[in-house]
Scaffold this motif. Structure first.
Motif, short mmCIF file in Angstrom:
data_model
loop_
_atom_site.label_atom_id
_atom_site.label_comp_id
_atom_site.label_asym_id
_atom_site.label_seq_id
_atom_site.Cartn_x
_atom_site.Cartn_y
_atom_site.Cartn_z
N VAL A 67 0.84 -1.20 0.00
CA VAL A 67 0.00 0.00 0.00
C VAL A 67 0.87 1.25 0.00
O VAL A 67 0.59 2.23 -0.71
N THR A 68 1.96 1.25 0.75
CA THR A 68 2.88 2.38 0.78
C THR A 68 3.61 2.51 -0.55
O THR A 68 3.71 3.60 -1.12
N GLN A 69 4.10 1.40 -1.08
CA GLN A 69 4.85 1.41 -2.33
C GLN A 69 3.98 1.89 -3.50
O GLN A 69 4.45 2.58 -4.39
N SER A 70 2.71 1.52 -3.48
CA SER A 70 1.82 1.91 -4.57
C SER A 70 1.27 3.33 -4.40
O SER A 70 0.55 3.80 -5.26
N ASN A 82 8.47 7.34 15.60
CA ASN A 82 9.35 8.05 14.67
C ASN A 82 10.17 7.10 13.82
O ASN A 82 10.42 7.36 12.65
N PHE A 83 10.59 5.99 14.41
CA PHE A 83 11.39 5.02 13.67
C PHE A 83 10.57 4.40 12.52
O PHE A 83 11.04 4.30 11.39
N ALA A 84 9.34 4.00 12.81
CA ALA A 84 8.47 3.41 11.78
C ALA A 84 8.12 4.44 10.72
O ALA A 84 8.07 4.13 9.53
N ARG A 85 7.86 5.66 11.14
CA ARG A 85 7.57 6.73 10.17
C ARG A 85 8.78 7.00 9.28
O ARG A 85 8.64 7.22 8.08
N GLY A 86 9.97 6.96 9.86
CA GLY A 86 11.19 7.16 9.08
C GLY A 86 11.38 6.07 8.03
O GLY A 86 11.75 6.35 6.89
N ALA A 87 11.10 4.82 8.42
CA ALA A 87 11.21 3.71 7.47
C ALA A 87 10.20 3.88 6.34
O ALA A 87 10.52 3.67 5.16
N ALA A 88 8.99 4.30 6.67
CA ALA A 88 7.96 4.52 5.65
C ALA A 88 8.36 5.68 4.72
O ALA A 88 8.14 5.61 3.50
N MET A 89 8.95 6.72 5.27
CA MET A 89 9.40 7.84 4.43
C MET A 89 10.50 7.40 3.48
O MET A 89 10.53 7.82 2.32
N CYS A 90 11.41 6.53 3.95
CA CYS A 90 12.45 6.01 3.06
C CYS A 90 11.83 5.22 1.91
O CYS A 90 12.25 5.36 0.76
N GLN A 91 10.81 4.43 2.21
CA GLN A 91 10.15 3.67 1.16
C GLN A 91 9.46 4.62 0.17
O GLN A 91 9.51 4.41 -1.03
N MET A 92 8.83 5.66 0.67
CA MET A 92 8.17 6.62 -0.21
C MET A 92 9.17 7.32 -1.14
O MET A 92 8.90 7.49 -2.33
N LEU A 93 10.31 7.71 -0.59
CA LEU A 93 11.34 8.34 -1.42
C LEU A 93 11.85 7.38 -2.49
O LEU A 93 12.10 7.77 -3.63
N VAL A 95 10.15 5.03 -3.89
CA VAL A 95 9.10 4.94 -4.91
C VAL A 95 9.25 6.07 -5.92
O VAL A 95 9.27 5.85 -7.14
N TYR A 96 9.36 7.29 -5.44
CA TYR A 96 9.44 8.43 -6.35
C TYR A 96 10.74 8.43 -7.15
O TYR A 96 10.73 8.77 -8.32
N ALA A 97 11.82 8.02 -6.53
CA ALA A 97 13.08 7.92 -7.27
C ALA A 97 12.97 6.85 -8.36
O ALA A 97 13.40 7.06 -9.50
N GLY A 98 12.38 5.73 -8.03
CA GLY A 98 12.21 4.65 -8.99
C GLY A 98 11.31 5.04 -10.15
O GLY A 98 11.59 4.74 -11.30
N SER A 100 10.80 8.09 -11.25
CA SER A 100 11.52 9.09 -12.05
C SER A 100 12.55 8.42 -12.95
O SER A 100 12.68 8.76 -14.12
N LEU A 101 13.30 7.49 -12.41
CA LEU A 101 14.30 6.77 -13.20
C LEU A 101 13.64 5.97 -14.33
O LEU A 101 14.15 5.92 -15.44
N THR A 102 12.53 5.35 -14.01
CA THR A 102 11.84 4.54 -15.01
C THR A 102 11.34 5.42 -16.15
O THR A 102 11.41 5.03 -17.32
N GLU A 103 10.83 6.56 -15.84
CA GLU A 103 10.36 7.49 -16.87
C GLU A 103 11.49 7.78 -17.86
O GLU A 103 11.30 7.78 -19.06
N GLY A 104 12.69 8.00 -17.34
CA GLY A 104 13.83 8.29 -18.20
C GLY A 104 14.32 7.08 -18.97
O GLY A 104 14.76 7.20 -20.11
N LEU A 105 14.22 5.90 -18.38
CA LEU A 105 14.74 4.70 -19.04
C LEU A 105 13.82 4.16 -20.12
O LEU A 105 14.28 3.67 -21.14
N LEU A 106 12.53 4.23 -19.89
CA LEU A 106 11.60 3.59 -20.80
C LEU A 106 11.12 4.49 -21.95
O LEU A 106 10.51 4.00 -22.88
#
Length: 107
Positions: A67-70, A82-93, A95-98, A100-106
């Protein structure tokens, strides 16, 4: 000439496959991470997870990771520490990096 067309198609398909594989790997990685976080100190990091029947907690964190990844974010499972929120924020970042990279690659 025909071989170059097939090679071009498989080239883009390979990039799409690697992107999908990386996203699925991230879902599994973060699902396990969330499960470990919650297992160490039960009830301290997430609200909305079920502990019964046995094994359901493990499933809940794969679901939460998906659900977070999508970027859907239903809100039925919520990080409260705060620790769990930090882990979720890392996953969100990730997602957006992935994306963005995919847009450029495909393209």
């Amino acid at each position: 000439q025909g071989c170059s067309t097939i090679k071009g198609l498989f080239g883009k398909g390979r990039k799409a496959f690697y992107f999908l594989l990386s996203q699925l790997s991230a879902i599994v990685f973060f699902g396990i991470l969330y499960w470990i976080i919650e297992t160490i100190t039960p009830g301290a990091h997430f609200k909305g997870v079920k502990r019964k029947p046995a094994g359901h907690l493990f499933y809940d964190f794969f679901y939460y990771s998906m659900v977070t990844q999508s970027t859907v974010g239903y809100g039925d499972i919520v990080p409260v520490s705060n620790f769990a929120r930090g882990a979720a924020m890392c996953q969100m970042l990730l997602v957006y990096a992935g994306l963005s990279l995919t847009e450029g690659l495909l393209v």
